[in-house]
Design a protein around this motif. Structure first.
Motif, PDB file in Angstrom:
ATOM      1  N   PHE A 140     -38.854  -2.224 -22.741  1.00  0.00           N
ATOM      2  CA  PHE A 140     -38.611  -3.067 -21.563  1.00  0.00           C
ATOM      3  C   PHE A 140     -37.487  -2.381 -20.786  1.00  0.00           C
ATOM      4  CE2 PHE A 140     -40.327  -5.674 -24.943  1.00  0.00           C
ATOM      5  CZ  PHE A 140     -41.351  -6.372 -24.294  1.00  0.00           C
ATOM      6  N   ALA A 141     -37.861  -1.380 -19.981  1.00  0.00           N
ATOM      7  CA  ALA A 141     -36.870  -0.441 -19.449  1.00  0.00           C
ATOM      8  C   ALA A 141     -36.056  -1.003 -18.293  1.00  0.00           C
ATOM      9  CB  ALA A 141     -37.565   0.849 -19.010  1.00  0.00           C
ATOM     10  N   CYS A 142     -36.724  -1.594 -17.303  1.00  0.00           N
ATOM     11  CA  CYS A 142     -35.995  -2.062 -16.129  1.00  0.00           C
ATOM     12  C   CYS A 142     -36.829  -3.104 -15.392  1.00  0.00           C
ATOM     13  CB  CYS A 142     -35.638  -0.900 -15.195  1.00  0.00           C
ATOM     14  SG  CYS A 142     -37.062  -0.091 -14.424  1.00  0.00           S
ATOM     15  N   ARG A 143     -36.198  -3.714 -14.414  1.00  0.00           N
ATOM     16  CA  ARG A 143     -36.909  -4.677 -13.576  1.00  0.00           C
ATOM     17  C   ARG A 143     -36.510  -4.458 -12.126  1.00  0.00           C
ATOM     18  NH1 ARG A 143     -32.436  -6.798 -15.986  1.00  0.00           N
ATOM     19  NH2 ARG A 143     -31.276  -8.479 -14.929  1.00  0.00           N
ATOM     20  N   VAL A 144     -37.464  -4.673 -11.230  1.00  0.00           N
ATOM     21  CA  VAL A 144     -37.230  -4.573  -9.790  1.00  0.00           C
ATOM     22  C   VAL A 144     -37.399  -5.967  -9.213  1.00  0.00           C
ATOM     23  CG1 VAL A 144     -38.029  -3.588  -7.609  1.00  0.00           C
ATOM     24  CG2 VAL A 144     -38.004  -2.173  -9.677  1.00  0.00           C
ATOM     25  N   SER A 149     -38.464 -12.465   1.703  1.00  0.00           N
ATOM     26  CA  SER A 149     -38.329 -12.539   3.167  1.00  0.00           C
ATOM     27  C   SER A 149     -37.825 -11.206   3.698  1.00  0.00           C
ATOM     28  CB  SER A 149     -37.338 -13.650   3.545  1.00  0.00           C
ATOM     29  OG  SER A 149     -37.767 -14.891   3.010  1.00  0.00           O
ATOM     30  N   PRO A 150     -38.113 -10.886   4.973  1.00  0.00           N
ATOM     31  CA  PRO A 150     -37.621  -9.628   5.563  1.00  0.00           C
ATOM     32  C   PRO A 150     -36.116  -9.532   5.397  1.00  0.00           C
ATOM     33  CG  PRO A 150     -39.194 -10.700   7.031  1.00  0.00           C
ATOM     34  CD  PRO A 150     -38.911 -11.676   5.916  1.00  0.00           C
ATOM     35  N   PRO A 151     -35.553  -8.347   5.146  1.00  0.00           N
ATOM     36  CA  PRO A 151     -36.234  -7.032   5.145  1.00  0.00           C
ATOM     37  C   PRO A 151     -36.867  -6.649   3.805  1.00  0.00           C
ATOM     38  CG  PRO A 151     -33.878  -6.725   4.876  1.00  0.00           C
ATOM     39  CD  PRO A 151     -34.090  -8.203   4.996  1.00  0.00           C
ATOM     40  N   TYR A 152     -37.165  -7.604   2.937  1.00  0.00           N
ATOM     41  CA  TYR A 152     -37.853  -7.363   1.659  1.00  0.00           C
ATOM     42  C   TYR A 152     -37.087  -6.365   0.772  1.00  0.00           C
ATOM     43  CZ  TYR A 152     -41.599  -9.369   4.499  1.00  0.00           C
ATOM     44  OH  TYR A 152     -42.341 -10.177   5.337  1.00  0.00           O
ATOM     45  N   THR A 153     -35.775  -6.538   0.707  1.00  0.00           N
ATOM     46  CA  THR A 153     -34.942  -5.625  -0.086  1.00  0.00           C
ATOM     47  C   THR A 153     -35.354  -5.649  -1.557  1.00  0.00           C
ATOM     48  OG1 THR A 153     -33.110  -6.029   1.416  1.00  0.00           O
ATOM     49  CG2 THR A 153     -32.565  -5.048  -0.719  1.00  0.00           C
ATOM     50  N   ALA A 154     -35.487  -4.461  -2.147  1.00  0.00           N
ATOM     51  CA  ALA A 154     -35.830  -4.329  -3.575  1.00  0.00           C
ATOM     52  C   ALA A 154     -34.603  -3.817  -4.321  1.00  0.00           C
ATOM     53  CB  ALA A 154     -36.993  -3.366  -3.758  1.00  0.00           C
ATOM     54  N   ARG A 155     -34.209  -4.543  -5.367  1.00  0.00           N
ATOM     55  CA  ARG A 155     -33.056  -4.133  -6.168  1.00  0.00           C
ATOM     56  C   ARG A 155     -33.501  -3.852  -7.595  1.00  0.00           C
ATOM     57  NH1 ARG A 155     -30.974  -7.843  -2.535  1.00  0.00           N
ATOM     58  NH2 ARG A 155     -29.107  -7.110  -1.417  1.00  0.00           N
ATOM     59  N   ILE A 156     -32.845  -2.875  -8.217  1.00  0.00           N
ATOM     60  CA  ILE A 156     -33.226  -2.499  -9.583  1.00  0.00           C
ATOM     61  C   ILE A 156     -32.139  -2.912 -10.572  1.00  0.00           C
ATOM     62  CG2 ILE A 156     -32.275  -0.147  -9.370  1.00  0.00           C
ATOM     63  CD1 ILE A 156     -34.818   0.658 -11.099  1.00  0.00           C
ATOM     64  N   TYR A 157     -32.579  -3.321 -11.752  1.00  0.00           N
ATOM     65  CA  TYR A 157     -31.687  -3.748 -12.829  1.00  0.00           C
ATOM     66  C   TYR A 157     -32.137  -3.066 -14.115  1.00  0.00           C
ATOM     67  CZ  TYR A 157     -30.637  -7.562  -9.565  1.00  0.00           C
ATOM     68  OH  TYR A 157     -30.265  -8.297  -8.466  1.00  0.00           O
ATOM     69  N   ILE A 211     -27.370   2.219 -13.561  1.00  0.00           N
ATOM     70  CA  ILE A 211     -27.482   0.816 -13.181  1.00  0.00           C
ATOM     71  C   ILE A 211     -27.301  -0.053 -14.426  1.00  0.00           C
ATOM     72  CG2 ILE A 211     -28.966  -0.931 -12.128  1.00  0.00           C
ATOM     73  CD1 ILE A 211     -28.106   1.280 -10.207  1.00  0.00           C
ATOM     74  N   SER A 212     -26.496  -1.106 -14.294  1.00  0.00           N
ATOM     75  CA  SER A 212     -26.256  -1.998 -15.431  1.00  0.00           C
ATOM     76  C   SER A 212     -27.335  -3.075 -15.508  1.00  0.00           C
ATOM     77  CB  SER A 212     -24.876  -2.645 -15.302  1.00  0.00           C
ATOM     78  OG  SER A 212     -24.897  -3.631 -14.273  1.00  0.00           O
ATOM     79  N   VAL A 213     -27.282  -3.853 -16.579  1.00  0.00           N
ATOM     80  CA  VAL A 213     -28.248  -4.934 -16.786  1.00  0.00           C
ATOM     81  C   VAL A 213     -28.150  -5.967 -15.667  1.00  0.00           C
ATOM     82  CG1 VAL A 213     -28.818  -6.861 -18.345  1.00  0.00           C
ATOM     83  CG2 VAL A 213     -28.323  -4.599 -19.287  1.00  0.00           C
TER      84      VAL A 213
END
Length: 426
Positions: A140-144, A149-157, A211-213
């Motif tokens: 279970f490596a990571c999650r996005v 809603s716009p601008p549909y920002t994607a963040r990684i954890y 990137i941290s948890v």
């Protein structure tokens, strides 16, 4: 969308689904060797879900007995457990978030994983069978997490929730309490991210970060799985940008935003460039035969009219036996083609077949296929070749090296050659 169905979650809204972006595994040139199957494939499109499935932190529990832990986990909510000692665990509960969608990436084939990723071999035919070699990618490596809603920002954890909706950081895991009081930690081999500046118009390599948890950004540890975290990269964000690279210690993923993909070349563009190049009827200077790149779906097996190149000079030929060295001189190094002498300029070097790069997401533009990567022979536009030859990807515990984005072969210095085609004599 090809993610598995969940309760109350339709696959893709029928009418004009919002596309957040795509994650593309570098090194597969458009598809996995045995074909893309279900959640295991070379690229994964992230669409806005019919129903939000994101989660956000809510209650924090400090537990002193296994019974307390069992009581919290029995509630069926998502949670992150930080084991501080044998008799103390901090559990952060997560509640539903109507404003985000969550997508999980990892080696596991269990249902919480949307995109199954396994180790990339690295372009060498001598690499161990990936089904036998131990994987360094977390189950279970990571999650996005994408804003709906716009601008549909994607963040990684770092880390993903398992089948029991838990992320578990044991006693030996790298973890800490931040000044504001919230717990955080790192996974064993880490999730590294690099955001290039100016991608794709005038891209420059950015710094690799971990990137941290909880999604904070840190300088790299001394080694990939070292016990001590790096320094907090203040002001930096885990938000993915067009062209961001995510390394899972065994595979590197390229993130292309929905907007970026609209400006990127498509397979149709690449097919048109292939046909245009073949229509110019390039010839082999020795055999005087007409050369032709095979169609993109068949670009994984050698064909009779396949172009070959002398990597030291860039002269393109057909396959022939001219300029072969004696058997002793031809001994192959590890993953290195035998050296041959070019009949046009007498330079010596590897002589390899050319392959068109058929993964559109890694292209910076739709320029003509004029350059080949060294030593693998994958062909793309000049800007694409120059960019990837300068981008260093994580390798092993603390090394970095540039690789071909189409096959993950380690590149030489320089990592590309300009191709010199000979036109027809008539």
């Amino acid at each position: 969308m090809n993610s598995p169905k969940r309760d109350g979650d339709d696959e893709v809204p029928v009418k004009d689904p919002v596309k957040y972006g795509e994650l593309v595994v570098l090194g597969y040139n458009g598809s996995l060797p045995n074909g893309d199957r279900g959640r295991r494939k070379s690229r994964f499109a992230l669409y806005r879900r019919a129903k939000a499935n994101g989660v956000k932190p809510s209650a924090v529990h400090i537990l002193n007995t296994p019974q307390d832990s069992k009581a919290v986990h029995s509630r069926g909510q998502h949670s992150i457990s930080f084991t501080l000692s044998r008799n103390q665990t901090v559990v952060v509960e997560y509640c539903h978030d109507d404003n985000t969608d969550m997508f999980q990436i990892g080696r596991s084939t269990e249902s919480p994983i949307d995109f199954v990723v396994t180790d990339t071999s690295g372009g060498s035919k001598e690499v161990e069978d990936p089904s036998i070699a131990p994987s360094t990618i977390s189950r279970f490596a990571c999650r996005v997490v994408c804003e709906r809603s716009p601008p549909y920002t994607a963040r990684i954890y770092a880390a993903g929730f398992d089948s029991s909706k838990n992320i578990f950081l044991g006693e030996k895991a790298t973890k800490w309490k931040n000044p504001d009081g919230h717990m955080d930690g790192l996974t064993t081999n880490g999730v590294l991210v690099m955001h290039p500046e100016g991608f794709p118009d005038d891209p420059k390599q950015g710094l690799w970060r971990e990137i941290s948890v909880c999604g904070d950004v840190y300088a790299l540890r001394e080694t990939r799985s070292g016990p001590t975290r790096g320094k907090l990269a203040e002001g930096e964000s885990s938000a993915l940008r067009d062209g961001s690279l995510v390394d899972l210690c065994g595979a590197t993923l390229l993130w292309r935003t929905g907007e970026g993909l609209m400006r990127a070349p498509t397979l149709r563009h690449l097919e048109a460039l292939r046909q245009e190049l073949n229509a110019s009827r390039p010839q082999c200077p020795v055999g005087l035969s007409t050369l032709a790149f095979p169609s993109l779906p068949r670009s994984h097996s050698l064909e009779e009219r396949q172009p070959w190149v002398y990597l030291s000079c860039g002269h393109v030929h057909g396959r022939h036996d001219w300029g072969q060295r004696s058997e002793g001189e031809q001994r192959r190094g590890e993953g290195v083609a035998p050296r041959r002498e070019c009949p046009l300029c007498r330079s010596e070097g590897p002589y390899v077949p050319l392959w068109l790069g058929s993964e559109p997401a890694v292209y910076l533009d739709a320029g003509p296929p004029t350059h080949g990567f060294v030593p693998c022979g994958h062909v793309c536009s000049e800007r694409t070749a120059r960019y990837w030859a300068e981008i260093s990807l994580p390798h092993g515990t603390h090394a970095f090296r540039p690789v071909c984005p189409f096959c993950s072969a380690a590149l030489s210095t320089p990592g590309w050659t300009r191709l010199i085609f000979q036109g027809p004599i008539d």
